[in-house]
Write a protein that holds these residues in place. Structure first.
Motif, PDB file in Angstrom:
ATOM      1  N   THR A 203       0.843  -1.189   0.000  1.00 60.52           N
ATOM      2  CA  THR A 203       0.000   0.000   0.000  1.00 60.52           C
ATOM      3  C   THR A 203       0.879   1.240   0.000  1.00 60.52           C
ATOM      4  O   THR A 203       1.902   1.285   0.687  1.00 60.52           O
ATOM      5  CB  THR A 203      -0.962   0.008   1.216  1.00 60.52           C
ATOM      6  OG1 THR A 203      -1.790   1.171   1.162  1.00 60.52           O
ATOM      7  CG2 THR A 203      -0.218  -0.010   2.536  1.00 60.52           C
ATOM      8  N   VAL A 204       0.507   2.228  -0.803  1.00 57.49           N
ATOM      9  CA  VAL A 204       1.319   3.439  -0.950  1.00 57.49           C
ATOM     10  C   VAL A 204       0.616   4.626  -0.301  1.00 57.49           C
ATOM     11  O   VAL A 204      -0.594   4.821  -0.462  1.00 57.49           O
ATOM     12  CB  VAL A 204       1.622   3.756  -2.438  1.00 57.49           C
ATOM     13  CG1 VAL A 204       2.528   2.697  -3.025  1.00 57.49           C
ATOM     14  CG2 VAL A 204       0.342   3.867  -3.256  1.00 57.49           C
ATOM     15  N   ASN A 232      -3.686   1.313  -4.014  1.00 58.49           N
ATOM     16  CA  ASN A 232      -3.308   2.713  -4.210  1.00 58.49           C
ATOM     17  C   ASN A 232      -4.466   3.617  -3.796  1.00 58.49           C
ATOM     18  O   ASN A 232      -5.419   3.817  -4.548  1.00 58.49           O
ATOM     19  CB  ASN A 232      -2.934   2.985  -5.668  1.00 58.49           C
ATOM     20  CG  ASN A 232      -2.509   4.430  -5.894  1.00 58.49           C
ATOM     21  OD1 ASN A 232      -2.327   5.187  -4.956  1.00 58.49           O
ATOM     22  ND2 ASN A 232      -2.365   4.807  -7.153  1.00 58.49           N
ATOM     23  N   ASP A 236      -3.153   9.037  -8.133  1.00 55.73           N
ATOM     24  CA  ASP A 236      -2.999   8.463  -9.461  1.00 55.73           C
ATOM     25  C   ASP A 236      -1.615   8.832  -9.990  1.00 55.73           C
ATOM     26  O   ASP A 236      -1.152   9.955  -9.816  1.00 55.73           O
ATOM     27  CB  ASP A 236      -4.085   9.031 -10.381  1.00 55.73           C
ATOM     28  CG  ASP A 236      -4.141   8.326 -11.707  1.00 55.73           C
ATOM     29  OD1 ASP A 236      -3.625   7.210 -11.802  1.00 55.73           O
ATOM     30  OD2 ASP A 236      -4.703   8.910 -12.648  1.00 55.73           O
ATOM     31  N   ILE A 238       1.293   7.189  -9.105  1.00 57.64           N
ATOM     32  CA  ILE A 238       2.337   6.572  -8.295  1.00 57.64           C
ATOM     33  C   ILE A 238       2.574   5.133  -8.734  1.00 57.64           C
ATOM     34  O   ILE A 238       3.698   4.631  -8.685  1.00 57.64           O
ATOM     35  CB  ILE A 238       1.961   6.645  -6.799  1.00 57.64           C
ATOM     36  CG1 ILE A 238       1.958   8.104  -6.332  1.00 57.64           C
ATOM     37  CG2 ILE A 238       2.908   5.821  -5.948  1.00 57.64           C
ATOM     38  CD1 ILE A 238       1.445   8.308  -4.931  1.00 57.64           C
ATOM     39  N   VAL A 239       1.514   4.494  -9.194  1.00 54.56           N
ATOM     40  CA  VAL A 239       1.593   3.102  -9.650  1.00 54.56           C
ATOM     41  C   VAL A 239       1.535   3.067 -11.175  1.00 54.56           C
ATOM     42  O   VAL A 239       0.684   3.719 -11.791  1.00 54.56           O
ATOM     43  CB  VAL A 239       0.442   2.271  -9.053  1.00 54.56           C
ATOM     44  CG1 VAL A 239       0.461   0.846  -9.594  1.00 54.56           C
ATOM     45  CG2 VAL A 239       0.524   2.259  -7.526  1.00 54.56           C
ATOM     46  N   GLU A 241       0.208   1.611 -14.047  1.00 59.54           N
ATOM     47  CA  GLU A 241      -0.950   0.747 -14.226  1.00 59.54           C
ATOM     48  C   GLU A 241      -0.834  -0.168 -15.438  1.00 59.54           C
ATOM     49  O   GLU A 241      -1.474  -1.221 -15.491  1.00 59.54           O
ATOM     50  CB  GLU A 241      -2.218   1.598 -14.250  1.00 59.54           C
ATOM     51  CG  GLU A 241      -2.495   2.164 -12.849  1.00 59.54           C
ATOM     52  CD  GLU A 241      -3.575   3.208 -12.807  1.00 59.54           C
ATOM     53  OE1 GLU A 241      -3.981   3.693 -13.883  1.00 59.54           O
ATOM     54  OE2 GLU A 241      -3.999   3.563 -11.692  1.00 59.54           O
ATOM     55  N   TYR A 256      -5.700  -5.701  -7.819  1.00 64.44           N
ATOM     56  CA  TYR A 256      -5.266  -4.306  -7.689  1.00 64.44           C
ATOM     57  C   TYR A 256      -6.456  -3.519  -7.174  1.00 64.44           C
ATOM     58  O   TYR A 256      -7.543  -3.540  -7.760  1.00 64.44           O
ATOM     59  CB  TYR A 256      -4.810  -3.760  -9.040  1.00 64.44           C
ATOM     60  CG  TYR A 256      -4.393  -2.302  -9.019  1.00 64.44           C
ATOM     61  CD1 TYR A 256      -3.491  -1.816  -8.082  1.00 64.44           C
ATOM     62  CD2 TYR A 256      -4.905  -1.396  -9.956  1.00 64.44           C
ATOM     63  CE1 TYR A 256      -3.095  -0.485  -8.073  1.00 64.44           C
ATOM     64  CE2 TYR A 256      -4.509  -0.053  -9.953  1.00 64.44           C
ATOM     65  CZ  TYR A 256      -3.611   0.394  -9.008  1.00 64.44           C
ATOM     66  OH  TYR A 256      -3.220   1.713  -8.992  1.00 64.44           O
ATOM     67  N   THR A 258      -7.753   0.241  -6.199  1.00 65.62           N
ATOM     68  CA  THR A 258      -7.385   1.634  -6.443  1.00 65.62           C
ATOM     69  C   THR A 258      -8.557   2.573  -6.237  1.00 65.62           C
ATOM     70  O   THR A 258      -9.720   2.198  -6.439  1.00 65.62           O
ATOM     71  CB  THR A 258      -6.817   1.814  -7.866  1.00 65.62           C
ATOM     72  OG1 THR A 258      -6.465   3.191  -8.077  1.00 65.62           O
ATOM     73  CG2 THR A 258      -7.846   1.398  -8.921  1.00 65.62           C
TER      74      THR A 258
END
Length: 392
Positions: A203-204, A232, A236, A238-239, A241, A256, A258
């Motif tokens: 987790t971020v 996440n 939006d 940071i990952v 996709e 995933y 989000t």
């Protein structure tokens, strides 16, 4: 003594009433349409293309992220931008925990299956046959990796540990305050790669800046144990996709989760996409509104700065009977010297002074024994590097 003139506050979104109630109506005029505002309070409104009135002295965002605010432009104007770090932390924490449960027990897919049984004459048999497709796994004993140990990350880490999970954290910039709040049993990852390699859930909780854009990429996803889950609820971008979708397709990732859906994500059966619900609770909205309203009021009335994302923290008690000057300026040598010289030449005695800097900007509060003449304010304003000056 504090300036008791009427301040005008422009709201660009609906702000919780309990927050606006922190601004006394005898001193503040608050409206969604108002001319020459002293301050702006907003949530998600995008200010990048907005014409900023010259009268604006501060901007307050009732939330944590400030991507919708032109920070560079505000800083150049000497305008502090306030946010509400930690005010929505519990709301986001609960959603992260819910995301882990949704993913590990395949709840969205099972729910959709059950809803599809409407009209089935033998629904009980269909349920018993169908449930085999949605066998999940439990959280205790599995490892959660937490990237970013701020207000939210610490709460997530501590709660996951209470659920029986092993928890690893990575945050080279963790503050002393957050370190004290973090459970002593939370392990420390040596790097992002190390964290990914040891985490079944990831987790971020970091802001979206150049250094964090795409930090969860194909290479790091490949380091994770097969069948892992990524979440996440931060920002939006940071990952990566594209990498996530590829990993979902080949089974490297189980799911995933989000808060930032797009057309590709919502079509994928292994993606749990929510409509940006992270801070969408009544309690979080109220907490954020109260925090930023109080910070805005303290700045407008006393010049103190707390929880600004672009200016230093500056808090100096008012001197009884004193008159206050607040100066925002570029962080260059001899600025304080020039300001105090101007005050001395006006015959003003300095009672107290506090100067703080943050990166390229600095901020100075000065209490003097008499009201600062307008010509002295103009002189200080004309000093090269001064962004704005206020007499309070």
């Amino acid at each position: 003594m504090a300036d008791t003139s009427r301040f005008k506050i422009l709201t660009l979104n609906n702000i919780a009433t309990v927050g606006l109630d922190q601004l006394p109506r005898e001193q503040y005029e608050v409206a969604s349409e108002i001319g020459h505002p002293d301050g702006i309070i907003l949530r998600s409104f995008k200010m990048h293309d907005m014409d900023i009135p010259e009268t604006v002295k501060a901007v307050a965002r009732a939330g944590a992220g400030v991507n919708n605010i032109p920070l560079d432009r505000m800083t150049a104007l000497g305008v502090p931008v306030f946010n509400a770090p930690g005010a929505n932390a519990n709301a986001v924490k609960e959603l992260v925990i819910a995301g882990m449960l949704l993913a590990s027990r395949n709840i969205p897919q099972a729910w959709n299956y059950t809803r599809g049984l409407e009209g089935n004459a033998d629904i009980h048999t269909a349920v018993e046959q169908g449930k085999k497709q949605y066998v999940g796994f439990e959280l205790p004993g599995r490892t959660l990796g937490v990237i970013g140990l701020g207000a939210i990350g610490v709460k997530v880490a501590n709660t996951a540990e209470e659920l029986g999970m092993k928890v690893l954290g990575f945050d080279p910039q963790i503050t002393v305050e957050r370190a004290w709040e973090l459970s002593a049993s939370v392990g420390e990852a040596l790097s992002l790669d190390d964290l990914c390699a040891r985490s079944n859930f990831l987790t971020v909780h970091v802001p979206l800046v150049d250094a964090t854009r795409g930090i969860i990429n194909a290479e790091r996803i490949r380091l994770m144990p097969r069948g892992s889950v990524i979440m996440n609820f931060a920002r939006d971008g940071i990952v990566d996709e594209d990498a996530v979708l590829a990993a979902l397709d080949d089974g490297q990732l189980h799911a995933y989760v989000t808060d930032f859906p797009d057309e590709r994500l919502i079509k994928h059966e292994k993606v749990i996409a929510l409509p940006h619900l992270g801070a969408s609770t009544l309690e979080a909205e109220e907490n954020c509104a109260v925090m930023v309203a109080n910070n805005l009021r303290e700045f407008l009335e006393n010049g103190n700065i707390r929880h600004s994302v672009n200016f230093p923290t500056v808090k100096m008690p008012r001197t009884e009977g004193g008159f206050r000057l607040a100066v925002a300026n570029a962080n260059v040598p001899n600025m304080v010297g020039q300001i105090t010289t101007a005050l001395a030449e006006a015959g003003l005695n300095i009672i107290d002074l506090l100067n703080k800097s943050r990166g390229d900007v600095a901020y100075t509060l000065v209490d003097v024994d008499k009201a600062v003449p307008s010509e002295t304010l103009e002189r200080i304003s004309s000093i090269e590097g001064v962004l704005n000056v206020r007499a309070l």
